[in-house]
Motif scaffolding. Structure first.
Motif: not given
Length: 126
Positions: A3-11
């Motif tokens: 989730q942290e990686l997904v959130s970072l990429a989406q940001s």
């Protein structure tokens, strides 16, 4: 788990066009290294071979900071998870002997595949 990686990429997703020739930000990538650090990058698209993939931009930031081993990778385009292209897979495999174990996210539900399974006949395995 991702989730942290997904959130970072989406940001980092934000399509931008400038100079009349270059666009960027349609694809983003985030990686986690073996030391637990996160790095991200976006694609830079050009009408010739001078552009670069989001994964390679994230890798460039990582290498600049002295890191080479990756444990997780996420690539995002719009609202979808995508797989790294063949050139990026090749670079990932050449960066560190243990990178064949990278977990690559395949969908937002959390499914993954190991990089070695994306490139089972990689020439470096010989």
């Amino acid at each position: 788990m991702f989730q942290e990686l997904v959130s970072l990429a989406q940001s980092k997703l934000r399509t931008q066009e400038f100079s009349g020739r270059i666009s960027c930000g349609q694809v983003s990538a985030a990686i986690e290294t073996s030391s637990g650090k996160f790095f991200s990058g976006v694609c830079i698209d050009a009408p010739c071979a001078l552009g670069t993939c989001a994964e390679r931009n994230a890798i460039g930031s990582m290498v600049t900071e002295g890191e080479f081993q990756i444990i997780k990778l996420v690539c995002i385009k719009g609202h979808d998870v995508i797989l790294p292209c063949g050139a990026c897979q090749e670079l990932l495999l050449q960066l560190h002997p243990k990178n064949f174990k990278i977990e690559v996210l395949t969908n937002l539900e959390g499914a993954t595949i190991k990089l070695k399974d994306l490139m089972p006949y990689w020439w470096g395995n010989t």
